[in-house]
Design a protein around this motif. Structure first.
Motif, PDB file in Angstrom:
ATOM      1  N   ALA A  31       0.832  -1.214   0.000  1.00  0.00           N
ATOM      2  CA  ALA A  31       0.000   0.000   0.000  1.00  0.00           C
ATOM      3  C   ALA A  31       0.863   1.259   0.000  1.00  0.00           C
ATOM      4  O   ALA A  31       0.599   2.204  -0.751  1.00  0.00           O
ATOM      5  N   GLY A  32       1.900   1.260   0.817  1.00  0.00           N
ATOM      6  CA  GLY A  32       2.795   2.417   0.877  1.00  0.00           C
ATOM      7  C   GLY A  32       3.551   2.621  -0.417  1.00  0.00           C
ATOM      8  O   GLY A  32       3.724   3.760  -0.881  1.00  0.00           O
ATOM      9  N   PHE A  33       3.985   1.526  -1.016  1.00  0.00           N
ATOM     10  CA  PHE A  33       4.725   1.631  -2.269  1.00  0.00           C
ATOM     11  C   PHE A  33       3.800   2.038  -3.410  1.00  0.00           C
ATOM     12  O   PHE A  33       4.190   2.813  -4.275  1.00  0.00           O
ATOM     13  N   LEU A  44       0.350  -3.324  -8.825  1.00  0.00           N
ATOM     14  CA  LEU A  44       1.516  -3.764  -8.061  1.00  0.00           C
ATOM     15  C   LEU A  44       1.314  -5.180  -7.535  1.00  0.00           C
ATOM     16  O   LEU A  44       2.199  -6.030  -7.670  1.00  0.00           O
ATOM     17  N   SER A  45       0.162  -5.456  -6.972  1.00  0.00           N
ATOM     18  CA  SER A  45      -0.133  -6.783  -6.441  1.00  0.00           C
ATOM     19  C   SER A  45      -0.085  -7.841  -7.544  1.00  0.00           C
ATOM     20  O   SER A  45       0.477  -8.919  -7.355  1.00  0.00           O
ATOM     21  N   GLU A  46      -0.657  -7.530  -8.700  1.00  0.00           N
ATOM     22  CA  GLU A  46      -0.662  -8.481  -9.812  1.00  0.00           C
ATOM     23  C   GLU A  46       0.753  -8.759 -10.317  1.00  0.00           C
ATOM     24  O   GLU A  46       1.084  -9.893 -10.653  1.00  0.00           O
ATOM     25  N   ILE A  47       1.583  -7.743 -10.355  1.00  0.00           N
ATOM     26  CA  ILE A  47       2.970  -7.933 -10.796  1.00  0.00           C
ATOM     27  C   ILE A  47       3.742  -8.750  -9.771  1.00  0.00           C
ATOM     28  O   ILE A  47       4.436  -9.702 -10.116  1.00  0.00           O
ATOM     29  N   ILE A  48       3.600  -8.411  -8.512  1.00  0.00           N
ATOM     30  CA  ILE A  48       4.312  -9.133  -7.458  1.00  0.00           C
ATOM     31  C   ILE A  48       3.909 -10.608  -7.426  1.00  0.00           C
ATOM     32  O   ILE A  48       4.740 -11.484  -7.196  1.00  0.00           O
ATOM     33  N   ASN A  49       2.641 -10.885  -7.701  1.00  0.00           N
ATOM     34  CA  ASN A  49       2.151 -12.261  -7.674  1.00  0.00           C
ATOM     35  C   ASN A  49       2.291 -12.974  -9.015  1.00  0.00           C
ATOM     36  O   ASN A  49       1.804 -14.097  -9.164  1.00  0.00           O
ATOM     37  N   GLY A  50       2.962 -12.354  -9.975  1.00  0.00           N
ATOM     38  CA  GLY A  50       3.225 -12.985 -11.262  1.00  0.00           C
ATOM     39  C   GLY A  50       2.004 -13.115 -12.152  1.00  0.00           C
ATOM     40  O   GLY A  50       2.013 -13.886 -13.110  1.00  0.00           O
ATOM     41  N   LYS A  51       0.951 -12.364 -11.873  1.00  0.00           N
ATOM     42  CA  LYS A  51      -0.271 -12.436 -12.677  1.00  0.00           C
ATOM     43  C   LYS A  51      -0.291 -11.406 -13.798  1.00  0.00           C
ATOM     44  O   LYS A  51      -1.183 -11.418 -14.630  1.00  0.00           O
TER      45      LYS A  51
END
Length: 102
Positions: free
Chosen positions: A33-35, A56-63
């Motif tokens: 969230a902060g990033f 960001l979440s999708e990229i971090i999780n490889g989606k």
């Protein structure tokens, strides 16, 4: 002088999101969230924090694959080269293409 041959990568290259999380976010103690807020600010507020948090979440999780636009934002926020992020994605894309063509 003898030419060195580069060995083919046998293992799957890391997704740029894995690198982003493990080397940058975790080491610098950023929450997603902060990033995401920092990334949104880097767009001059053109992209909402909630939208950036989803990306960001999708990229971090490889989606989601790393886009050039996102690589530029990461470069601004982390003071890194956008090319580094894109090279990580290209290496993964080529590896996956070679495996599926085999």
């Amino acid at each position: 002088m003898e030419k060195l041959k580069r060995q083919k990568i046998e293992r799957r290259p890391s997704h740029p999101g894995e690198i982003l999380k493990s080397i940058w976010l975790d080491e610098l103690n950023y929450t997603q969230a902060g990033f995401a807020k920092l990334l949104s600010e880097a767009t001059g507020g053109k992209v909402k924090v909630s939208t950036m948090q989803t990306k960001l979440s999708e990229i971090i999780n490889g989606k989601r694959a790393m886009s050039a636009e996102f690589a530029v934002l990461l470069g601004r926020v982390l003071n890194t080269s956008p090319r580094m992020w894109m090279n990580l994605q290209i290496n993964l894309d080529i590896w996956e293409a070679e495996k599926s063509a085999a």
